[in-house]
Design a protein around this motif. Structure first.
Motif, PDB file in Angstrom:
ATOM      1  N   GLU A  82      44.311  36.167  51.296  1.00  0.00           N
ATOM      2  CA  GLU A  82      44.686  35.301  50.168  1.00  0.00           C
ATOM      3  C   GLU A  82      43.541  35.164  49.157  1.00  0.00           C
ATOM      4  O   GLU A  82      43.782  34.753  48.021  1.00  0.00           O
ATOM      5  CB  GLU A  82      45.132  33.925  50.684  1.00  0.00           C
ATOM      6  N   LEU A  83      42.316  35.480  49.557  1.00  0.00           N
ATOM      7  CA  LEU A  83      41.194  35.426  48.610  1.00  0.00           C
ATOM      8  C   LEU A  83      41.109  36.778  47.908  1.00  0.00           C
ATOM      9  O   LEU A  83      40.889  37.807  48.553  1.00  0.00           O
ATOM     10  CB  LEU A  83      39.873  35.136  49.339  1.00  0.00           C
ATOM     11  N   ARG A  84      41.272  36.755  46.578  1.00  0.00           N
ATOM     12  CA  ARG A  84      41.315  38.034  45.864  1.00  0.00           C
ATOM     13  C   ARG A  84      39.922  38.654  45.803  1.00  0.00           C
ATOM     14  O   ARG A  84      38.921  37.952  45.665  1.00  0.00           O
ATOM     15  CB  ARG A  84      41.892  37.820  44.461  1.00  0.00           C
ATOM     16  N   ARG A  85      39.895  39.964  45.916  1.00  0.00           N
ATOM     17  CA  ARG A  85      38.657  40.752  45.957  1.00  0.00           C
ATOM     18  C   ARG A  85      38.956  42.179  45.537  1.00  0.00           C
ATOM     19  O   ARG A  85      40.120  42.529  45.307  1.00  0.00           O
ATOM     20  CB  ARG A  85      37.984  40.682  47.319  1.00  0.00           C
ATOM     21  N   GLY A  86      37.902  42.983  45.407  1.00  0.00           N
ATOM     22  CA  GLY A  86      38.098  44.392  45.058  1.00  0.00           C
ATOM     23  C   GLY A  86      37.302  45.271  46.004  1.00  0.00           C
ATOM     24  O   GLY A  86      36.285  44.842  46.568  1.00  0.00           O
ATOM     25  N   LEU A  87      37.787  46.501  46.150  1.00  0.00           N
ATOM     26  CA  LEU A  87      37.097  47.464  47.023  1.00  0.00           C
ATOM     27  C   LEU A  87      35.898  48.048  46.288  1.00  0.00           C
ATOM     28  O   LEU A  87      36.039  48.560  45.178  1.00  0.00           O
ATOM     29  CB  LEU A  87      38.084  48.585  47.382  1.00  0.00           C
ATOM     30  N   LYS A  88      34.738  47.991  46.909  1.00  0.00           N
ATOM     31  CA  LYS A  88      33.524  48.552  46.290  1.00  0.00           C
ATOM     32  C   LYS A  88      32.871  49.540  47.253  1.00  0.00           C
ATOM     33  O   LYS A  88      32.211  49.145  48.200  1.00  0.00           O
ATOM     34  CB  LYS A  88      32.535  47.438  45.946  1.00  0.00           C
ATOM     35  N   ARG A  89      33.064  50.824  46.978  1.00  0.00           N
ATOM     36  CA  ARG A  89      32.520  51.851  47.876  1.00  0.00           C
ATOM     37  C   ARG A  89      31.090  52.252  47.515  1.00  0.00           C
ATOM     38  O   ARG A  89      30.424  52.920  48.305  1.00  0.00           O
ATOM     39  CB  ARG A  89      33.435  53.087  47.833  1.00  0.00           C
ATOM     40  N   GLY A  90      30.649  51.903  46.334  1.00  0.00           N
ATOM     41  CA  GLY A  90      29.291  52.305  45.972  1.00  0.00           C
ATOM     42  C   GLY A  90      29.004  51.999  44.520  1.00  0.00           C
ATOM     43  O   GLY A  90      29.618  51.107  43.921  1.00  0.00           O
ATOM     44  N   PHE A  91      28.060  52.772  43.965  1.00  0.00           N
ATOM     45  CA  PHE A  91      27.632  52.594  42.574  1.00  0.00           C
ATOM     46  C   PHE A  91      27.937  53.871  41.797  1.00  0.00           C
ATOM     47  O   PHE A  91      27.466  54.951  42.163  1.00  0.00           O
ATOM     48  CB  PHE A  91      26.128  52.344  42.508  1.00  0.00           C
ATOM     49  N   THR A  92      28.730  53.740  40.723  1.00  0.00           N
ATOM     50  CA  THR A  92      29.104  54.879  39.889  1.00  0.00           C
ATOM     51  C   THR A  92      28.473  54.713  38.504  1.00  0.00           C
ATOM     52  O   THR A  92      28.493  53.610  37.956  1.00  0.00           O
ATOM     53  CB  THR A  92      30.642  54.921  39.743  1.00  0.00           C
ATOM     54  N   PHE A  93      27.917  55.785  37.986  1.00  0.00           N
ATOM     55  CA  PHE A  93      27.295  55.741  36.649  1.00  0.00           C
ATOM     56  C   PHE A  93      27.803  56.910  35.811  1.00  0.00           C
ATOM     57  O   PHE A  93      27.897  58.047  36.315  1.00  0.00           O
ATOM     58  CB  PHE A  93      25.769  55.873  36.757  1.00  0.00           C
ATOM     59  N   TRP A 127      33.931  40.144  44.263  1.00  0.00           N
ATOM     60  CA  TRP A 127      34.498  38.831  44.574  1.00  0.00           C
ATOM     61  C   TRP A 127      35.202  38.254  43.350  1.00  0.00           C
ATOM     62  O   TRP A 127      34.595  38.172  42.275  1.00  0.00           O
ATOM     63  CB  TRP A 127      33.401  37.828  44.948  1.00  0.00           C
ATOM     64  N   VAL A 128      36.460  37.835  43.500  1.00  0.00           N
ATOM     65  CA  VAL A 128      37.074  37.003  42.453  1.00  0.00           C
ATOM     66  C   VAL A 128      36.492  35.607  42.678  1.00  0.00           C
ATOM     67  O   VAL A 128      36.879  34.888  43.604  1.00  0.00           O
ATOM     68  CB  VAL A 128      38.614  37.007  42.551  1.00  0.00           C
ATOM     69  N   ARG A 129      35.532  35.280  41.851  1.00  0.00           N
ATOM     70  CA  ARG A 129      34.726  34.089  42.127  1.00  0.00           C
ATOM     71  C   ARG A 129      35.561  32.800  42.096  1.00  0.00           C
ATOM     72  O   ARG A 129      35.232  31.841  42.801  1.00  0.00           O
ATOM     73  CB  ARG A 129      33.558  34.022  41.140  1.00  0.00           C
ATOM     74  N   ALA A 130      36.609  32.784  41.301  1.00  0.00           N
ATOM     75  CA  ALA A 130      37.451  31.578  41.290  1.00  0.00           C
ATOM     76  C   ALA A 130      37.955  31.303  42.710  1.00  0.00           C
ATOM     77  O   ALA A 130      37.942  30.167  43.182  1.00  0.00           O
ATOM     78  CB  ALA A 130      38.614  31.755  40.326  1.00  0.00           C
ATOM     79  N   ASP A 131      38.380  32.363  43.410  1.00  0.00           N
ATOM     80  CA  ASP A 131      38.910  32.202  44.763  1.00  0.00           C
ATOM     81  C   ASP A 131      37.789  31.984  45.782  1.00  0.00           C
ATOM     82  O   ASP A 131      37.878  31.115  46.658  1.00  0.00           O
ATOM     83  CB  ASP A 131      39.678  33.463  45.185  1.00  0.00           C
TER      84      ASP A 131
END
Ligand SMILES: Cc1cc2nc3c(=O)[nH]c(=O)nc-3n(C[C@H](O)[C@H](O)[C@H](O)COP(=O)(O)OP(=O)(O)OC[C@H]3O[C@@H](n4cnc5c(N)ncnc54)[C@H](O)[C@@H]3O)c2cc1C
Length: 548
Positions: A82-93, A127-131
């Motif tokens: 229920e806490l919204r978030r995103g998948l972060k596999r690494g750093f893209t440039f 992190w969706v910081r609001a959640d």
């Protein structure tokens, strides 16, 4: 009548709330105050392996199951979906040039991918910081913290053994006596203003403005620039950095389809775009976007889900982080720039340190000992300087992608070595381990030296240097990080696409002071795949409220 408590914490961002909760678990009587209410938007959303390691340690040590679960994308989805978030596999440039679409030149593209996890389940998160912040404040209340929102604090008096806070809430006067105060109120923080803590901003070399928002419908770079060579993870499921002439853009994709994006713009960048009159935030946003056709394309159908906002400067820095009866959290003390997402990890490390300091507090004082506060102050001071060198070097290196990609290896070598070392270290020494290698004699000087070498090439005026100079810089980086390079970094054969390479790690066992067999045995723990702790049977110290 005046209320009293042992610890008052001002600011209920995730860091203030988490510290409040840990202290309540330890039996302290804690009041948490915020001027706002939850849920609310907050910036600073991209977590990292070091941040998640701190979250895991806090979870295990204090029996906070949700913290442990939120330390990987897979566990988060399984336990707190229920806490919204995103998948972060690494750093893209990517490097973009004005009025030119991003060039897909195969392996010669101006593109760098560095994986931070072997798969989606063990990945980091945005992190969706609001959640997330709302969740942490609710958990703090459940642990016994006395939380008061909508508070306007107007004064603080510091005495020998306590502090007195005064303000208003719902039109009523509020007075609180506390044995210790933690200021977690962020930039331009409450205590700094009321105690007139001098600014140390002159020690921060970078200056950047930000124009930012949350957007629905941002296209994937892989769709906008099709056919790029396959990387170690899908390019977009990462903290995506778009380097441009005027600074850089971050793009952080959440799992529910919203993307957090912002341009960090140098003073020179802003004035070249707008002649020093940035105008309103939305116009500035569109002015920058339109200079870069691939970004224009990525955002062509995107709609803001909040008003686009502008801040003329993101940097701040103070000269003190502690007093006899108070301490500042990192984001209250200093901030340089979101490059490389250092904020959450640094904040969580500080929560760990202060929690340990309260754990070991003398029963007569019920607050961190002065020598521990001095250690905390010195650590934050050195670490803020180190973050500053990292960011200043990165901005210098932005003149040419080869310089940037080489310089980035300094950061990735430092943090990957720290991550593996901390997984093997006892908790307390891991928490006090210097952030970004400040207590590692081998790597501590590298960011300063890197900045000097880069400045000699760029002349601090945007020069790209010669091909020989750029190659010499990359060679220096590869040599400099060799004693800590456990991740197969700075290898031209990788073509700027770095997977999380366990074979390279095993190969470099000696750098970690381990035999090959020892390292192979330790692999599950090193990769965050240690057996799960049992929270059902864990018994954190009892909460024994002493508030009258
Ligand atoms: C542009 C930008 C981008 C960033 N991106 C990243 C990133 O991608 N990754 C990363 O790791 N870090 C990032 N950071 C850093 C990150 O935002 C911080 O590390 C993080 O927000 C710190 O959290 P916190 O809980 O300490 O404080 P905050 O999130 O700043 O929360 C402060 C709280 O204090 C309250 N408050 C403020 N003043 C008062 C007052 N006078 N009285 C009472 N309450 C008060 C506020 O209402 C708020 O709830 C970024 C920062 C910026 C500026």
């Amino acid at each position: 009548m005046m209320d009293s408590c042992e610890v008052a914490i001002v600011g209920s961002g995730f860091a203030g709330s988490l510290l409040a909760r840990v202290l309540a678990v330890l039996g302290y009587d804690v009041v948490l105050l915020d001027r706002g209410t939850h849920p609310r938007f907050a910036i600073g959303e991209s977590s990292t392996p070091l941040g998640n390691l701190s979250l895991e340690r806090l979870g295990i040590r204090y029996g906070l199951e949700d913290c442990y679960r939120m330390a990987t994308h897979g566990r988060w989805l399984a336990h707190v979906p229920e806490l919204r978030r995103g998948l972060k596999r690494g750093f893209t440039f990517y490097r973009h040039h004005p009025d030119e679409p991003f060039q897909n030149r195969g392996f010669e593209s101006e593109r760098l991918l560095v994986a931070a996890s072997p798969d989606d389940a063990l990945a980091d998160t945005h992190w969706v910081r609001a959640d997330v912040d709302h969740h942490f404040v609710r958990e703090a209340v459940a642990a016994g913290v006395d939380y008061r929102d909508g508070v306007e604090l107007t004064a603080v008096d510091v005495f020998g053994d306590s502090l007195r806070l005064a303000g208003r809430r719902d039109g009523d006067a509020l007075e609180l006596r506390a044995g210790f105060l933690v200021d977690a109120s962020g930039p331009n923080g409450f205590l700094a203003r009321h105690l007139s803590i001098p600014s140390g901003l002159e020690r921060t070399q970078t200056r950047s403005a930000i124009v930012f928002g949350h957007f629905d419908g941002v296209r994937l770079m892989q769709d906008v620039v099709p056919g790029m060579p396959r990387g170690p993870y899908p390019d977009d499921w990462a903290a995506v950095h778009h380097l441009i002439d005027e600074g850089w853009m971050y793009s952080l994709r959440f799992d529910h389809g919203v993307t957090s994006a912002g341009f960090l713009l140098t003073p020179r960048g802003i004035s070249s775009l707008t002649g020093n009159t940035p105008g309103d935030a939305a116009s500035l946003w569109h002015t920058v976007l339109q200079r870069y056709p691939t970004l224009t394309n990525a955002f062509a159908d995107a709609t803001p889900v909040m008003p686009i906002a502008y801040r003329p400067m993101v940097q701040h820095r103070l000269t003190r982080a502690t007093g006899d009866r108070w301490a500042l959290l990192p984001h209250t003390y200093a901030f340089v720039d979101p490059l490389f997402s250092t904020g959450i990890a640094w904040s969580l490390r500080a929560v760990e340190r202060l929690a340990l300091a309260f754990e070991s507090a003398a029963s007569s004082r019920r607050a961190p000992a002065l020598h521990v506060l001095a250690r905390y102050d010195a650590a934050l001071d050195a670490e803020a300087d180190q973050i500053d060198r990292l960011v200043a070097g990165s901005y210098e290196a932005m003149t040419h992608f080869d310089l940037f990609a080489a310089h980035a290896m300094l950061y990735f070598a430092i943090v990957s070595f720290a991550e593996v070392s901390q997984r093997m270290a006892p908790e307390e020494s891991a928490a006090w381990n210097g952030f970004l290698g400040v207590d590692d004699d081998v790597v501590h000087p590298l960011l300063g030296e890197g900045l000097q070498r880069l400045s000699a090439i760029t002349k601090r005026s945007g020069s790209v240097g010669t091909a020989d100079e750029r190659r010499a810089f990359a060679d220096w980086v590869a040599r400099a990080i060799a004693p800590r390079n456990i991740a197969g970094l700075a290898e031209p054969g990788r073509r700027n696409l770095y997977p999380l390479d366990l074979d390279a790690l095993v190969e470099k066992h000696a750098l970690l002071g381990m035999s090959r067999a020892q390292l192979i045995d330790a692999l599950p723990a090193l990769r965050g795949m240690a057996p799960e702790p049992s929270f059902a049977t864990a018994s954190p110290p009892e909460h024994t409220p002493t508030r009258s």
